[in-house]
Structure formats: C-alpha cells, structure tokens
Design an enzyme around this catalytic site. Structure first.
Site, PDB file in Angstrom:
ATOM      1  N   CYS A   1     -56.449  59.523 -69.923  1.00  0.00           N
ATOM      2  CA  CYS A   1     -55.425  58.633 -69.377  1.00  0.00           C
ATOM      3  C   CYS A   1     -55.423  57.310 -70.149  1.00  0.00           C
ATOM      4  O   CYS A   1     -54.962  57.262 -71.284  1.00  0.00           O
ATOM      5  CB  CYS A   1     -55.639  58.436 -67.883  1.00  0.00           C
ATOM      6  SG  CYS A   1     -54.183  57.776 -67.019  1.00  0.00           S
TER       7      CYS A   1
ATOM      8  N   HIS B   1     -55.749  64.225 -66.254  1.00  0.00           N
ATOM      9  CA  HIS B   1     -57.147  64.110 -65.827  1.00  0.00           C
ATOM     10  C   HIS B   1     -57.746  65.512 -65.660  1.00  0.00           C
ATOM     11  O   HIS B   1     -57.756  66.063 -64.555  1.00  0.00           O
ATOM     12  CB  HIS B   1     -57.233  63.356 -64.501  1.00  0.00           C
ATOM     13  CG  HIS B   1     -56.892  61.909 -64.587  1.00  0.00           C
ATOM     14  ND1 HIS B   1     -57.847  60.920 -64.718  1.00  0.00           N
ATOM     15  CD2 HIS B   1     -55.692  61.267 -64.584  1.00  0.00           C
ATOM     16  CE1 HIS B   1     -57.258  59.735 -64.775  1.00  0.00           C
ATOM     17  NE2 HIS B   1     -55.946  59.919 -64.697  1.00  0.00           N
TER      18      HIS B   1
ATOM     19  N   GLU C   1     -60.717  66.388 -65.444  1.00  0.00           N
ATOM     20  CA  GLU C   1     -61.937  66.405 -64.629  1.00  0.00           C
ATOM     21  C   GLU C   1     -61.684  66.898 -63.215  1.00  0.00           C
ATOM     22  O   GLU C   1     -62.581  67.436 -62.557  1.00  0.00           O
ATOM     23  CB  GLU C   1     -62.577  65.013 -64.579  1.00  0.00           C
ATOM     24  CG  GLU C   1     -61.801  63.944 -63.832  1.00  0.00           C
ATOM     25  CD  GLU C   1     -60.837  63.161 -64.713  1.00  0.00           C
ATOM     26  OE1 GLU C   1     -60.459  62.036 -64.348  1.00  0.00           O
ATOM     27  OE2 GLU C   1     -60.453  63.690 -65.775  1.00  0.00           O
TER      28      GLU C   1
END
Length: 626
Positions: A424, A551, A553
């Site tokens: 990001c 993102h 993750e």
C-alpha cells in the site's frame, strides 16, 4: 444453532481473541462447522477511523468491512471469510435502532435500552450466525461469540443484559459460556491468587450469566488446590477449569485446550454427543512444534511509524511468520521507526532550541515527538537495523510523519539489491523514490504529503470523499490483472491471469506518470480492470523489488502462506530462484502412491506448510513433493 460465548474478566489483553479462535478451531477439528462474531462495545461504527496506537491494526474483510483485529485471528485459525456484519459495535446497534425509530417502526413506543437495544443485539446475533462463512451452503453448527472489554465495563452493560436474555431464550443446551480470567502470581509470595477471578465471576453472575467453563490465564499451569478453590467459590466443575498458561507461540493454545479436554466440556454443555467428535489437530500440532524448533534466522526490517505497538502490524507479522515457517526459518523482526532514518534525527540541536522544545513539551504532551526528533543515537541504531536485515518491508500507513524515512529505506533496498516488499503506502513511497532518484524529479511526492507538488506521482482517488473519513476508501476485495506472465509476482501466484486481494487506500499512482516511469525501467505488472489503477510494481533488474497497492497479508493463513510473502521470504533467504524453478512443473506423489502433475507454484507452495523447498517434504494433506 449452538452458541459459545467468550467473556473476559479482571484485566484486558488476556487473549480472549486467541482463546475464541482456538475454541473455534478445536470445534472445527471435531468436524463441526463454525462461524464467529466479535462484539466491540465502543461507539464507533467500525474500527476504520481508530488509531493503530489506540486499537491495533484495522483488519479488512472481503466485503470491505473495517473491523477489529480479532476477526483476523478468527479467519486465520478457522480459514473462513467473515463479513462486516460479524463485527458488532455499540455504534452499529444504536444506529440501527435510531434508524428504525425515525422510520416509525416502533409505532410511538418510547425507545429504551431494554427491550429495544437488547432485542436488536439478539436479532443481530441470530441473523449473522446463519451466514455461511466457510464456502459451504447453509448455516454453521456453532457460533463462537467474543464479547470485548471486561466484565463490569459500563459500555458492555447492554450487551451483557442482551446475552443474559439470549442464553435463557435459546436454552442451556444451546449456550455455553467460557469466561477468560487472570490468576496472577505475586512475586512476593510466589502463590497463584484466585481472588481476582472469584470477584470477576461473582460480577458476571450478578449480571445474569453463569460460566460453564473457566479459562484461567496464568504464567504456569494451575495447581490442583488452586483449581479446587476456584471450583468451590466460582461454582464451576473442577474438570471445566482450564489453564491457559504461557506458551512459546499462540499455535499451542488450541493444543492446551485439547490436552485438557476442553472440547468435551463444550460439547457436553451444548448437548452434542462427544462420541466420534475427536479433534484432529495433527497438522496443527506439527506446525506449532516446528515453529518452536526453528533456529536459523531470517531477519526482516519492518520500517513504519507504529513500531511501538506490534499489534499495529499484526496481520503483516502473521503473514511473515507463515512464510518463514514454510522455509524452516526463525522470523526475526528488526523494528525500524521510519522517522529515525531521516537526516533531521541525526543532527544535534543547539541548547536554546532544546530549551524551547522542553518548554513546548511541558505545555503539551502531544509535542513529545518533537523532542524525540533530534537523536543521533536513534539515527545510528535505525540505520544499523536496516543494514543488518535480509529483507526490507514497508507496510501500509497514513500521514506524513516518517515518510521521508520510508523513502530512504526503499532507496537503500533498491540500490543495494536487498529484497524489498512495499504494501500500500510501501508501494507508493517506492514510486516516489524512483521518480526522484531515477527520473531526477526531486520534488516528486504524493499529494497526501505535499498538495502543491509540481510532480504528483501519487494522487487522491477521483471518487474519494474529502469530507468523510469512515468507510470512504477503496475497500475490500478487488481484482488485479497481470500484465505479463513473466513477472515474478505472476509466477508467485501460479501464473494466473488475475487475482483477488483486499484493499484499503484513498491514494493511488498517478496514471499520467506511468509511461515515464516504465520508460525508466519500473514495471507496472498488475493493474485493475480499467487499466488505470496500478496494483503491482516490480524492478526486473532487482533480485526482489515488489510493491503492491493491496494488502496480501489479510488472506495469509497458517499452512497457506500468501504468495507474495512466500516469495519475499524466499528472496530474503536466497532461495527465490529455487522457489520459482520448483514451481514450474512438479510431480506430486500422493500418500496412496498415485501421482499428479502440478504446474502452478502457488498450489505447491501453499501445500508445503511444514517443509522447506529443497528436498522432500509433506504435510497432513498427504502430499509429498520432490
């Protein structure tokens, strides 16, 4: 539908979220379908506008919900996809009731906490519990509900009342209450003290809820006499008192529950026959044990401005851990405060300025950051940590504090051929750095940090709101199309034509500058459906230099590491080429002796879970790779 409620007492931060996740996992391992709900008693509608220092990271769901980080624990442990409705807040409940009142739904009735707020809470729980979250049709068998905060908090009172009514309405055989409490050990006497838990349970019972199971947090396993005392004074059966003592990693918590037969107590309370419902946690156990035994380190520099609270980057840390365990490496994080990398930190300050800063500090505690700016030792330490890392990761963030330090970190990684992963904002600052250093546009910047910059390489999204913050970003799962099958990111995802990943941003790379940057050697290997939004950047001349607007993750799971995190750790370990080559074409030999050809790296990589890439490895799914 069966319901398991997890509450907490004495102090916050006991690990209710991990306990609730572990309970869900152990029930799932028994063959039951599980869903989860988190109740947060704050007035915010969601967690989207809350500072990471205040509340930890903001976790983003597929549907764009900005929720509490505990929902991330639920998704990771249970491998499910929750919705924004699975996070209940006081703000949401009151807003829904007030909206009904404005429409006239209550027909002139005086709207009160009881019954209107409490009914709304119960209706919300029943409705959301029926939403399938595991990819299968139909509702789950069990809904695990976590009530945030501690018993006795004024903010929790409407929820306690609602849950007391709810437990009575659904019946004892359909409701199980697990109370997580603290049993401290005082260093002076070295004795486990039960009084805090006694008071907490007494408060819980006075509010109309009686625990079926006590989950006691302590540094060590509870003594038998301590359990007997708790059973006597808390009116909980001895076998239903579980010790959650300190463990090397949180993957052991479900194993603690299993070892003390917590699943049998839960199944009994829910009138579910325990015959044949034995948790199969073999793969989970091997992964937890493996994590403890790892000793060869992989050192990652985490460059951010919230390094004082690790929960601010919880999902990133978990994704790094998933990938590190897959490579049999011990994850070591070098926490690098980005502002400490900036030149201003290195400069000594004259006495007069120091005195002025001290004066400002006494006037306002908020100016403490100014006092900490000039610190040569911190500058030296930050750069030593950065230079000593095997890989550099710049996570997402907002605001201009520490941005120049992040840009310097990206430059250091690019120029010194150190694996770099930007997420990001980490991608955006990499673009800014490249524009300044390679294109020579020294004033290049994001309009977030410099609205008047003459070379805006990162700009505000056209459809974004400049008046409202909450829920106005580009949120949730969005599609990214790969522009080249030869790019590293595409290979890591198994040479797919597109992927779906979760987003949370309101600034993006300026499409008017893309051609200039590509001509200078920066590749935009992933774009959205329109082709105007840049999703992935790469430097082909670099061993591993990748930035992503999304993102990844948020979708990483134990045993199923995110593709990009897997590639990043592989590069940091010097095994990226091996990973990419082994992913080209592999023969997978099943445990029954049959074989199949796997052509996608990501399919192979996510199944390795407990084994390194070199040699033969296997996992609980029965796969073996050569």
């Amino acid at each position: 539908m069966k319901y398991v409620l997890v509450t907490g007492g004495v102090v916050s931060g006991l690990g209710k979220g991990v306990t609730a996740s572990s309970i869900g996992l152990i029930l799932k391992a028994c063959g039951l379908r599980v869903t989860s709900i988190k109740i947060d008693p704050y007035l915010n509608t969601d967690a989207g506008t809350m500072s990471p220092f205040e509340h930890g990271e903001v976790y983003v769901l597929d549907d764009g919900g900005e929720v509490d980080l505990d929902l991330g624990n639920y998704e990771r442990f249970l491998d499910i996809k929750l919705t924004r409705e699975n996070n209940i807040t006081t703000g949401k409940i009151y807003q829904s009731v007030i909206d009904k009142e404005r429409r006239g739904d209550y027909l002139g009735t005086t709207v009160q906490v009881v019954p209107h707020i409490t009914d709304a809470i119960q209706e919300w729980i029943e409705r959301v519990a029926l939403i399938p979250v595991d990819g299968k049709e139909g509702p789950a068998d069990v809904c695990v509900i976590e009530l945030g905060g501690t018993i006795g908090d004024i903010e929790s009172m409407p929820f306690i009342e609602a849950l007391g009514q709810f437990s009575y309405r659904v019946g004892a055989g359909n409701f199980c209450l697990i109370h997580v409490s603290l049993v401290p050990v005082l260093n002076v006497v070295g004795e486990q003290k039960t009084k805090p838990t006694q008071h907490s349970v007494r408060g819980l019972r006075s509010l109309g809820l009686t625990p079926n199971i006590l989950a006691c947090r302590s540094t060590t396993e509870l003594d038998v006499n301590v359990k007997e005392k708790l059973s006597r004074f808390c009116h909980v059966q001895l076998e239903n008192i579980i010790t959650l003592y300190d463990v090397p990693n949180i993957w052991h918590v479900p194993l603690l529950l299993q070892g003390q037969k917590a699943h049998e107590a839960i199944l009994k309370a829910l009138n579910l026959k325990s015959d044949g419902l034995k948790p199969d946690l073999r793969e989970w156990t091997s992964r937890a044990d493996l994590c403890d035994k790892l000793h060869e380190p992989v050192r990652i520099a985490m460059v951010g401005k919230y390094t004082g609270l690790t929960d601010s980057y919880l999902s990133v840390l978990k994704a790094l851990l998933h990938a590190s365990v897959a490579f049999h490496r011990k994850l070591c994080i070098n926490w690098v405060p980005s502002s400490d990398l900036e030149d201003a930190t290195a400069k000594e300050v004259i006495y007069v300025l120091k005195s002025f800063i001290i004066f400002l500090y006494t006037v306002s505690q908020n100016l403490s950051e100014i006092f900490a700016l000039q610190n040569p030792e911190a500058y030296k330490s930050a750069w030593n940590l950065l230079k000593g890392a095997d890989g550099v990761l710049v996570p997402g963030g907002f605001g201009d504090r520490g941005v120049e330090g992040k840009i310097l970190a990206a430059k250091h990684a690019r120029e010194n051929k150190i694996p770099y992963f930007g997420i990001c904002l980490g991608m955006q600052i990499a673009v800014i750095e490249y524009t300044r250093s390679v294109l020579g546009l020294q004033d290049a910047n994001s309009t977030e940090f410099d609205p008047d910059t003459q070379n805006p390489c990162v700009i505000f999204m056209p459809e974004g709101s400049k008046t409202h913050m909450g829920g106005t970003m580009r949120l949730g799962s969005r599609r990214t199309h790969f522009q080249s099958t030869s790019s590293t990111s595409c290979k890591l995802y198994g040479s797919k034509s597109f992927i779906d990943e979760r987003h949370r941003h309101r600034y993006e790379v300026n499409p008017d500058m893309v051609q200039q940057l590509e001509d200078a050697g920066l590749s935009f290997t992933g774009k959205d459906e329109s082709g105007d939004r840049m999703e992935i950047i790469e430097l082909p001349s670099h061993p591993f230099f990748i930035g992503v607007q999304f993102h990844p993750e948020y979708k990483s799971r134990p045993g199923k590491p995110s593709a990009l995190f897997l590639g990043f750790i592989a590069a940091a370990c010097g095994q990226l080429d091996t990973l990419l080559k082994k992913g080209a074409t592999k023969t997978c030999r099943m445990s029954n002796g049959t074989s199949a050809i796997k052509t996608h790296l990501y399919e192979n990589a996510t199944k390795l879970a407990n084994g390194p890439l070199d040699g033969i490895y296997c996992n609980g799914n029965g796969y073996m790779f050569e």
